[in-house]
Design an enzyme around this catalytic site. Sequence first.
Site, PDB file in Angstrom:
ATOM      1  N   HIS A   1       0.871  -1.189   0.000  1.00 17.38           N
ATOM      2  CA  HIS A   1       0.000   0.000   0.000  1.00 17.38           C
ATOM      3  C   HIS A   1       0.900   1.229   0.000  1.00 17.38           C
ATOM      4  O   HIS A   1       0.871   2.048   0.919  1.00 17.38           O
ATOM      5  CB  HIS A   1      -0.968  -0.019   1.182  1.00 17.38           C
ATOM      6  CG  HIS A   1      -2.062  -1.019   1.019  1.00 17.38           C
ATOM      7  ND1 HIS A   1      -3.212  -0.766   0.313  1.00 17.38           N
ATOM      8  CD2 HIS A   1      -2.154  -2.307   1.437  1.00 17.38           C
ATOM      9  CE1 HIS A   1      -3.978  -1.845   0.306  1.00 17.38           C
ATOM     10  NE2 HIS A   1      -3.361  -2.801   0.983  1.00 17.38           N
TER      11      HIS A   1
ATOM     12  N   ALA B   1      -1.948  -2.243  -5.173  1.00 14.84           N
ATOM     13  CA  ALA B   1      -1.739  -1.137  -4.229  1.00 14.84           C
ATOM     14  C   ALA B   1      -0.273  -0.706  -4.149  1.00 14.84           C
ATOM     15  O   ALA B   1       0.282  -0.488  -3.078  1.00 14.84           O
ATOM     16  CB  ALA B   1      -2.278  -1.484  -2.838  1.00 14.84           C
TER      17      ALA B   1
ATOM     18  N   ASP C   1      -5.737 -13.436   0.862  1.00 15.49           N
ATOM     19  CA  ASP C   1      -6.283 -12.099   1.125  1.00 15.49           C
ATOM     20  C   ASP C   1      -7.805 -12.207   1.239  1.00 15.49           C
ATOM     21  O   ASP C   1      -8.545 -11.317   0.825  1.00 15.49           O
ATOM     22  CB  ASP C   1      -5.878 -11.098   0.038  1.00 15.49           C
ATOM     23  CG  ASP C   1      -6.063  -9.644   0.482  1.00 15.49           C
ATOM     24  OD1 ASP C   1      -6.196  -9.400   1.699  1.00 15.49           O
ATOM     25  OD2 ASP C   1      -6.091  -8.751  -0.382  1.00 15.49           O
TER      26      ASP C   1
ATOM     27  N   LEU D   1     -11.236  -3.148  -5.802  1.00 14.47           N
ATOM     28  CA  LEU D   1     -11.179  -4.518  -5.244  1.00 14.47           C
ATOM     29  C   LEU D   1     -10.788  -4.445  -3.777  1.00 14.47           C
ATOM     30  O   LEU D   1     -10.000  -3.591  -3.377  1.00 14.47           O
ATOM     31  CB  LEU D   1     -10.131  -5.354  -5.995  1.00 14.47           C
ATOM     32  CG  LEU D   1     -10.493  -5.845  -7.399  1.00 14.47           C
ATOM     33  CD1 LEU D   1      -9.282  -6.491  -8.057  1.00 14.47           C
ATOM     34  CD2 LEU D   1     -11.650  -6.828  -7.357  1.00 14.47           C
ATOM     35  N   CYS D   2     -11.330  -5.337  -2.959  1.00 15.18           N
ATOM     36  CA  CYS D   2     -11.043  -5.251  -1.525  1.00 15.18           C
ATOM     37  C   CYS D   2     -10.811  -6.626  -0.937  1.00 15.18           C
ATOM     38  O   CYS D   2     -11.468  -7.026   0.014  1.00 15.18           O
ATOM     39  CB  CYS D   2     -12.181  -4.550  -0.799  1.00 15.18           C
ATOM     40  SG  CYS D   2     -13.716  -5.430  -0.963  1.00 15.18           S
ATOM     41  N   GLY D   3      -9.883  -7.354  -1.496  1.00 10.44           N
ATOM     42  CA  GLY D   3      -9.639  -8.701  -0.975  1.00 10.44           C
ATOM     43  C   GLY D   3     -10.389  -9.702  -1.830  1.00 10.44           C
ATOM     44  O   GLY D   3     -11.156  -9.349  -2.721  1.00 10.44           O
TER      45      GLY D   3
END
Length: 404
Positions: free
Chosen positions: A211, A236, A294, A328-330
């Site tokens: 990140h 990220a 993830d 996208l978040c995992g």
Amino acid sequence: MPSNKSVSTAPITQFVNCRILRDHKLQREDLWVREGRILDPEKLFFDEEGYADQRVDCEGLIIAPGFIDVQINGGYGIDFSQATSNVRGGVALVAKKILEHGVTSFLPTLVTSPPNIYHKVLTEVKVHSGGVEGAGVLGCHLEGPFISLEKKGAHPEQYLRSFESGGMSDLIETYGTLDNVAMVTLAPELPNSEKVVRELAQRGITVSLGHSVANLSQAEEAVQHGASFITHLFNAMLPFHHRDPGIVGLLTSDQVPQDRTVFYGMIADGIHTNSAALRIAHRAHPTGLVLVTDAITAMGLPPGRHTLGQQVIEIQGLHAYVAGTNTLCGSIATMDMCVRHFKQASGCSVEEALEAASLHPAQLLGISHCKGTLDYGADADLVLLDDALNVRATYIAGQEVWRK
């Protein structure tokens, strides 16, 4: 059966009719286990004159070391970044469910959260061995809040932090404790990060870069100070550029100390990383690739809206987005699914696919003397798979904990 010369009276299990992953090859030989550990049969026969009490016919299956997931945010409706009234119960539920996917150890992962969440959750999640009740917890992975605003991904902006007080004091103030913490993901370009990287590494906590908008020299400096992992490569972070390859450039950097390996996490779910990018990474640095799921709350749940930390997320097919966006978040992938996809997409060998989920994460965490291998003396955490790499049974410390 232990003989009268035996060093132990504990029963001995012999796994027969199997191919075991040892020394990077699948070998047709039996596997011997006693007291939760893998035995050297020569010592057993010649020094102790012992033999097996119990035989397990594996019917030609593969035996690999149990999978280790170093980045998993939850699953089955549980979100590790929520300070519920029963944090331990939530971790235990996920630990139990992931056995069927071959995972025998994991790092419950917390995304960027306010300090009160860390203070509550981190005192509840203790390192412990696995067993019939579920996979073992090797410690927590704290992904954030010391990350880049520009590359926050699904992390909530209002809780991001910097090392404004100079480093470790910010960390302790935010997390409350570093007991039971195995890994911290941070952005190395943040001012004062180098002290933090050095101190965490000295404490035996794995430092991961992610990140982040770090350039290659910032990433190389962090590695020289003790960082050893890259959180979900390509995701990220700055995209690879030929004049400054950024964090991705660590895969082929000549500035990494000789005795060190930089490992990198790869979400091989067919969504987070294009297969060509996966192949580029694997061919550039095959021994550093660590498969991670993830996985989020919604792994194992139907499509719809769920939570991840402080965000609402939406599942559409195999995609998980921050609700109302295309971020996208995992993933909702399971580890065995990632192993199969990685093999198919990269064209790697069965051995390489299995080691990316077992040996490599163990090496990353510095525990390959006891996890991630089937060497003599190692913990008998095992996964039995068919040739298509579907999990058929899972063992922890030589005890069957799940069977299809």
